[in-house]
Enzyme design. Structure first.
Site, PDB file in Angstrom:
ATOM      1  N   GLU A 188      -6.459 -41.078  14.310  1.00  0.00           N
ATOM      2  CA  GLU A 188      -7.482 -40.046  14.452  1.00  0.00           C
ATOM      3  C   GLU A 188      -8.799 -40.720  14.826  1.00  0.00           C
ATOM      4  O   GLU A 188      -9.072 -41.852  14.399  1.00  0.00           O
ATOM      5  CB  GLU A 188      -7.634 -39.299  13.116  1.00  0.00           C
ATOM      6  CG  GLU A 188      -8.717 -38.221  13.154  1.00  0.00           C
ATOM      7  CD  GLU A 188      -8.639 -37.244  11.975  1.00  0.00           C
ATOM      8  OE1 GLU A 188      -7.745 -37.394  11.123  1.00  0.00           O
ATOM      9  OE2 GLU A 188      -9.477 -36.330  11.930  1.00  0.00           O
ATOM     10  N   ASN A 220      -8.483 -33.464  11.249  1.00  0.00           N
ATOM     11  CA  ASN A 220      -9.599 -32.534  11.121  1.00  0.00           C
ATOM     12  C   ASN A 220     -10.550 -32.626  12.304  1.00  0.00           C
ATOM     13  O   ASN A 220     -11.160 -31.626  12.713  1.00  0.00           O
ATOM     14  CB  ASN A 220     -10.370 -32.817   9.830  1.00  0.00           C
ATOM     15  CG  ASN A 220      -9.519 -32.560   8.592  1.00  0.00           C
ATOM     16  OD1 ASN A 220      -8.559 -31.805   8.641  1.00  0.00           O
ATOM     17  ND2 ASN A 220      -9.876 -33.193   7.487  1.00  0.00           N
ATOM     18  N   ASN A 263      -4.615 -28.146  13.836  1.00  0.00           N
ATOM     19  CA  ASN A 263      -4.412 -29.005  12.669  1.00  0.00           C
ATOM     20  C   ASN A 263      -4.881 -28.304  11.400  1.00  0.00           C
ATOM     21  O   ASN A 263      -6.017 -27.802  11.344  1.00  0.00           O
ATOM     22  CB  ASN A 263      -5.233 -30.292  12.844  1.00  0.00           C
ATOM     23  CG  ASN A 263      -5.167 -31.189  11.617  1.00  0.00           C
ATOM     24  OD1 ASN A 263      -4.127 -31.778  11.326  1.00  0.00           O
ATOM     25  ND2 ASN A 263      -6.266 -31.286  10.877  1.00  0.00           N
ATOM     26  N   GLU A 264      -4.016 -28.262  10.402  1.00  0.00           N
ATOM     27  CA  GLU A 264      -4.366 -27.754   9.060  1.00  0.00           C
ATOM     28  C   GLU A 264      -5.277 -26.530   9.117  1.00  0.00           C
ATOM     29  O   GLU A 264      -6.336 -26.486   8.483  1.00  0.00           O
ATOM     30  CB  GLU A 264      -5.012 -28.868   8.222  1.00  0.00           C
ATOM     31  CG  GLU A 264      -4.064 -30.021   7.961  1.00  0.00           C
ATOM     32  CD  GLU A 264      -4.559 -31.050   6.949  1.00  0.00           C
ATOM     33  OE1 GLU A 264      -5.745 -31.025   6.581  1.00  0.00           O
ATOM     34  OE2 GLU A 264      -3.750 -31.888   6.535  1.00  0.00           O
ATOM     35  N   TYR A 312      -0.065 -35.774   0.885  1.00  0.00           N
ATOM     36  CA  TYR A 312      -0.552 -37.092   0.459  1.00  0.00           C
ATOM     37  C   TYR A 312      -0.266 -37.265  -1.027  1.00  0.00           C
ATOM     38  O   TYR A 312      -0.244 -36.288  -1.779  1.00  0.00           O
ATOM     39  CB  TYR A 312      -2.057 -37.221   0.736  1.00  0.00           C
ATOM     40  CG  TYR A 312      -2.376 -37.269   2.229  1.00  0.00           C
ATOM     41  CD1 TYR A 312      -2.263 -38.456   2.931  1.00  0.00           C
ATOM     42  CD2 TYR A 312      -2.759 -36.123   2.914  1.00  0.00           C
ATOM     43  CE1 TYR A 312      -2.545 -38.512   4.294  1.00  0.00           C
ATOM     44  CE2 TYR A 312      -3.035 -36.165   4.277  1.00  0.00           C
ATOM     45  CZ  TYR A 312      -2.926 -37.367   4.965  1.00  0.00           C
ATOM     46  OH  TYR A 312      -3.192 -37.418   6.308  1.00  0.00           O
ATOM     47  N   GLU A 318       1.836 -35.607   8.828  1.00  0.00           N
ATOM     48  CA  GLU A 318       0.862 -36.395   8.055  1.00  0.00           C
ATOM     49  C   GLU A 318       1.457 -36.650   6.686  1.00  0.00           C
ATOM     50  O   GLU A 318       1.753 -35.700   5.948  1.00  0.00           O
ATOM     51  CB  GLU A 318      -0.482 -35.659   7.890  1.00  0.00           C
ATOM     52  CG  GLU A 318      -1.373 -35.743   9.096  1.00  0.00           C
ATOM     53  CD  GLU A 318      -2.787 -35.238   8.826  1.00  0.00           C
ATOM     54  OE1 GLU A 318      -3.321 -35.465   7.721  1.00  0.00           O
ATOM     55  OE2 GLU A 318      -3.341 -34.592   9.743  1.00  0.00           O
ATOM     56  N   GLN A 329      -2.547 -43.045   8.179  1.00  0.00           N
ATOM     57  CA  GLN A 329      -2.633 -43.204   9.619  1.00  0.00           C
ATOM     58  C   GLN A 329      -2.125 -44.608   9.974  1.00  0.00           C
ATOM     59  O   GLN A 329      -1.434 -45.183   9.158  1.00  0.00           O
ATOM     60  CB  GLN A 329      -4.062 -42.950  10.090  1.00  0.00           C
ATOM     61  CG  GLN A 329      -4.519 -41.507   9.751  1.00  0.00           C
ATOM     62  CD  GLN A 329      -5.857 -41.107  10.355  1.00  0.00           C
ATOM     63  OE1 GLN A 329      -6.409 -41.799  11.184  1.00  0.00           O
ATOM     64  NE2 GLN A 329      -6.407 -39.973   9.911  1.00  0.00           N
TER      65      GLN A 329
HETATM   66  O1  AHR Z   1      -5.554 -38.108   7.701  1.00  0.00           O
HETATM   67  C1  AHR Z   1      -6.804 -37.729   7.180  1.00  0.00           C
HETATM   68  C2  AHR Z   1      -7.020 -36.225   7.196  1.00  0.00           C
HETATM   69  O2  AHR Z   1      -6.134 -35.626   6.301  1.00  0.00           O
HETATM   70  C3  AHR Z   1      -6.731 -35.530   8.499  1.00  0.00           C
HETATM   71  O3  AHR Z   1      -7.801 -35.538   9.356  1.00  0.00           O
HETATM   72  C4  AHR Z   1      -6.433 -34.124   8.064  1.00  0.00           C
HETATM   73  O4  AHR Z   1      -5.568 -33.466   8.932  1.00  0.00           O
HETATM   74  C5  AHR Z   1      -5.890 -34.289   6.661  1.00  0.00           C
HETATM   75  O5  AHR Z   1      -6.530 -33.436   5.778  1.00  0.00           O
END
Ligand code: AHR
Length: 500
Positions: free
Chosen positions: A27, A72, A172-173, A244, A292, A349
């Site tokens: 990103e 994001n 995205n999200e 995550y 992700e 990432q």
């Molecule tokens: O990977 C970091 C962030 O985590 C990304 O920008 C977003 O898509 C997610 O919330």
């Protein structure tokens, strides 16, 4: 010492593995691009400013696809700012991370970097502040051969051949309150469907990812999936999942069991997709793009110190420890066990930002602990995913009951006649004696047993010292169709067989 047993068989097939489950993500944020993959003043920089030392570490992971440019960031990104003569590009405000984007790297440079890294691009479009028109123009710029306004602009920019980007994320999200241009499920579903139609009209060869929830903990999950897929099912090929993990409570046993939650998340999204399939009487089965995933919690305090509107500040620079590597191994095992539905996955990432590869500005590049399980899975986990039959002692943790100490995935590659058994022992103190029946693999020999272990769960790798590194466990043997191995507590194991 307690015992565990396993049977593996060439015929116990789950599915072919789509190699894109070993994808990653870059990103435009923090030092992922600037100071990560790109640093023109660095002594390792190539003619375009890309760091060759970083490229070598990326190649070591054999990454098949990299998601770009966000995240994001993409939800307020104008792709036009990142193309054309570099000196004319504007400095813009990245509203997601409150930094200044110099736009020295954009779509064309990233496509060049991906070629050098031997990987494909998974492109995300902005469905936060923009919509159908920009998406159709952008895909025309990237993928149309020429003879039209946007494709000719690409050619003017020095890229005669189209980039032929196959995989596209529809935003995205979009459920997240932090997202610029957050949408309700209805709003997103309609917009994504119409955008998908326009993009496919430009290039019928593409594959499209409909945006799922930003995590299973979102209050709108799983309603978001049900409503959005009702709109996008016919146009999309995948639905995205993001998750995550973190050991915030410093309860390592519970942390290492959290892949059970991941498995549940995958099964829930699969069920919703199949419900929509039934509702629509569709013949198409929607696949999952887990685009992700990673551990993300170490950097939270450090990030509060960053003043806004800097350029490439060190944000989300998690320094991973040994237990994080074990969890990453468990996550990869979970994807392989769900290989019939999880066709793409991106470790988020790749460089510096919650990443397996770290760099110092103008200095070294090195491997974090999580690099190793990712590398092993990507190098040896290609072929057919097999269902192991596993009997292992079990434990309870704070949030999970009946957690097997061992978790395992098995991959058979019939082409080069290789098989790999990935095992994580997530028990923090108990070693196990493991007996694996491999009699269906006639003529196969043991190549090696690679293991990742460390007495300190919190051990980390730095530019000076690689504390956590794999070693070869020489005590493992294969006799008369049976593997005898000692699987130590808190360990990641890769047992490789090959027909000789
Ligand atoms: O990977 C970091 C962030 O985590 C990304 O920008 C977003 O898509 C997610 O919330």
């Amino acid at each position: 010492m307690q015992k565990a047993k396993m049977v593996i068989d060439k015929e116990f097939k789950i599915s072919e593995i789509d190699e894109r489950v070993y994808g990653s993500f870059i990103e435009h944020m923090g030092r992922a691009v600037y100071g990560g993959i790109y640093e023109p003043e660095h002594k390792e920089a190539d003619e375009q400013g890309f760091r060759k030392d970083v490229l070598e570490l990326v190649k070591g992971l054999n990454v098949p696809i990299v998601r770009y440019p966000g995240g994001n960031m993409v939800s307020a990104y104008n792709w036009e700012d990142g193309v054309g003569p570099i000196d004319n590009r504007p400095r813009t405000l990245d509203l997601a991370w409150r930094t200044v984007e110099t736009n020295q790297v954009g779509t064309n440079e990233f496509a060049d970097w991906a070629n050098k890294a031997g990987t494909d691009v998974m492109m995300a479009i902005n469905l936060g502040t923009r919509g159908i028109d920009e998406a159709r123009q952008f895909i025309e710029y990237c993928n149309h051969p020429g003879g039209s306004r946007w494709s000719d602009l690409r050619r003017e920019h020095g890229y005669e051949e189209p980039h032929k980007i196959k995989t596209w994320c529809l935003g995205n999200e979009m459920d997240g309150p932090w997202q610029i241009g957050q949408k309700t499920a209805e709003e997103y579903g309609r917009l994504a469907k119409e955008t998908a139609k326009a993009m496919r009209a430009v290039d019928p060869e593409i594959e499209l990812v409909s945006c799922g929830s930003s995590g299973s903990g979102m209050p709108t999950f799983p309603e978001w999936e049900a409503v959005t897929l009702d709109h996008t099912y016919d146009e999309a090929d995948y639905v995205s999942l993001h998750q995550y993990f973190g050991n915030q409570d410093n309860d390592s046993q519970n942390y290492l069991a959290s892949t059970l939650e991941l498995d549940r998340f995958i099964n829930t999204v699969t069920s919703i997709a199949d419900y929509i399939k039934a509702k629509k009487r569709s013949n198409k089965t929607l696949m999952l793009s887990f685009d992700e995933w990673n551990v993300w919690y170490h950097s939270t305090e450090q990030d509060k110190e960053n003043a806004p509107w800097g350029t490439a500040p060190p944000i989300l620079e998690d320094v991973y420890n040994f237990e994080d590597a074990l969890l990453v191994g468990g996550i990869l095992i979970t994807f392989l066990k769900n290989a019939d539905r999880v066709k793409m996955a991106c470790m988020a990432q790749l460089v510096n930002v919650i990443a397996p590869i770290m760099t110092d500005n103008m200095g070294a590049a090195w491997k974090q602990t999580i690099y190793y399980p990712y590398m092993h899975a990507s190098l040896f986990g290609r072929g057919v995913s097999l269902q192991p039959i596993l009997s292992s002692p079990k434990m309870d943790t704070k949030d999970f009951t009946d957690v097997p100490y061992l978790d395992s995935a098995v991959v058979h590659n019939p082409e080069n006649e290789e098989a790999t058994i990935f095992i994580v022992n997530r028990h923090l103190s108990e070693d196990l004696r493991l007996d694996i029946n491999v009699s269906s693999f006639e003529g196969y020999q043991l190549v090696e047993h690679i293991a990742l272990e460390h007495e300190d769960l919190k051990a980390v790798n730095t530019s000076e010292k690689q504390e956590v590194q794999p070693y070869k466990n020489k005590e493992t043997s294969l006799n008369m169709g049976s593997i005898e191995a000692k699987v130590n507590h808190a360990s990641w194991n890769v047992i490789r067989l090959k027909k000789m």
